[in-house]
Design an enzyme around this catalytic site. Structure first.
Site, PDB file in Angstrom:
ATOM      1  CD  GLU A  87      39.488  46.785  41.870  1.00  0.00           C
ATOM      2  OE1 GLU A  87      39.576  45.776  41.137  1.00  0.00           O
ATOM      3  OE2 GLU A  87      40.584  47.481  41.663  1.00  0.00           O
ATOM      4  CG  HIS A 144      37.189  42.924  39.944  1.00  0.00           C
ATOM      5  ND1 HIS A 144      38.553  42.848  40.113  1.00  0.00           N
ATOM      6  CD2 HIS A 144      36.986  41.671  39.477  1.00  0.00           C
ATOM      7  CE1 HIS A 144      39.027  41.707  39.928  1.00  0.00           C
ATOM      8  NE2 HIS A 144      37.983  40.858  39.536  1.00  0.00           N
ATOM      9  CE  LYS A 171      39.076  38.483  37.330  1.00  0.00           C
ATOM     10  NZ  LYS A 171      38.689  37.999  38.464  1.00  0.00           N
TER      11      LYS A 171
END
Length: 254
Positions: A87, A144, A171
């Site tokens: 990530e 991510h 997130k």
């Protein structure tokens, strides 16, 4: 009514998006130098990107470094993040050590928030989230994508999954290939914020094309943004002073 996450007096999810800067030192002396410098910068939170630390695989040395960082930062809220290689991080460790490290650190009481990556075993995520909450530590569940920007529906699905796993701050950060990708991220943020989120969310589009997403969180629904002080920890981070003035400019006109 959306929950506000209050960390050492900083209200994430209320008003101007909060600014976080990452510590990326490889040695203890570098980390102490960085921490001292951040005390002089107008920021809201600090993230320790422990995957940069040369002794990250020695839990006792991580705790020792953490104590020294906390002694310097004092009341500045601190996020503990091991970002995995897949990530965009600096290092890969075993799943067992990853979860052991995060739970051990949460239980020290030296950090305020831990960051757990979404694409892991769901049972292990729930276990470490529960342990963190028992220690009065908040949890970010993050994802991510450094390769692309997923479809709007997929971005929303990942944020909703993080929320379902009982984190405090879902997130996602994605990589744009075009300006349309940036709009996709902003649209997904807005839809998540307005229709599904019952807590603050954090979203960003990375690199130069995505810079706008780091500035307009208050408009679209992202509650925290990452800036650069001395060294950026991700592509597209804006220097803190410029970031703060832009966020305040937008806030004053809403």
């Amino acid at each position: 009514m959306k929950k506000i996450v209050t960390v050492r007096g900083i209200k994430v999810g209320e008003g101007v998006p909060k600014i976080c800067v990452s510590l990326v030192g490889r040695t203890l002396s570098q980390l102490m130098e960085e921490s001292a410098y951040l005390k002089s910068v107008e920021i809201d939170l600090v993230e320790w990107r422990v995957d940069y630390f040369e002794h990250v695989e020695d839990c006792e040395k991580v705790i020792e470094a953490l104590r020294k960082i906390r002694e310097i930062l004092l009341e500045i809220p601190l996020i503990f993040t091991f970002r995995s290689l897949k990530e965009g991080g600096e290092k890969e460790v075993s799943d067992s050590y990853y979860f052991e490290l995060n739970q051990t650190i949460a239980e020290t009481g030296l950090v305020d928030i831990i960051d757990i990556e979404l694409f892991n075993d769901e049972g292990k995520i729930r276990s470490v989230v529960g342990a963190a909450h028992s220690a009065n530590v908040f949890v970010i569940i993050s994802n991510h994508d450094f390769e692309k920007t997923p479809a709007k529906e997929e971005i929303i699905a990942r944020l909703r999954k993080a929320q379902e796993l009982d984190c405090d701050l879902p997130k996602i950060a994605v990589m744009p290939k075009s300006s349309r990708d940036v709009l996709t991220l902003l649209e997904a943020t807005n839809t998540m914020h307005e229709q599904y989120a019952d807590r603050p969310i954090i979203t960003m589009s990375m690199a130069g094309k995505g810079v706008i997403s780091r500035l307009v969180g208050e408009v679209f629904g992202s509650a925290l943004t990452f800036g650069a002080a001395q060294k950026a920890s991700a592509p597209g981070q804006v220097p803190v002073e410029e970031l703060k003035s832009t966020l305040n400019l937008i806030h004053s006109n809403l």
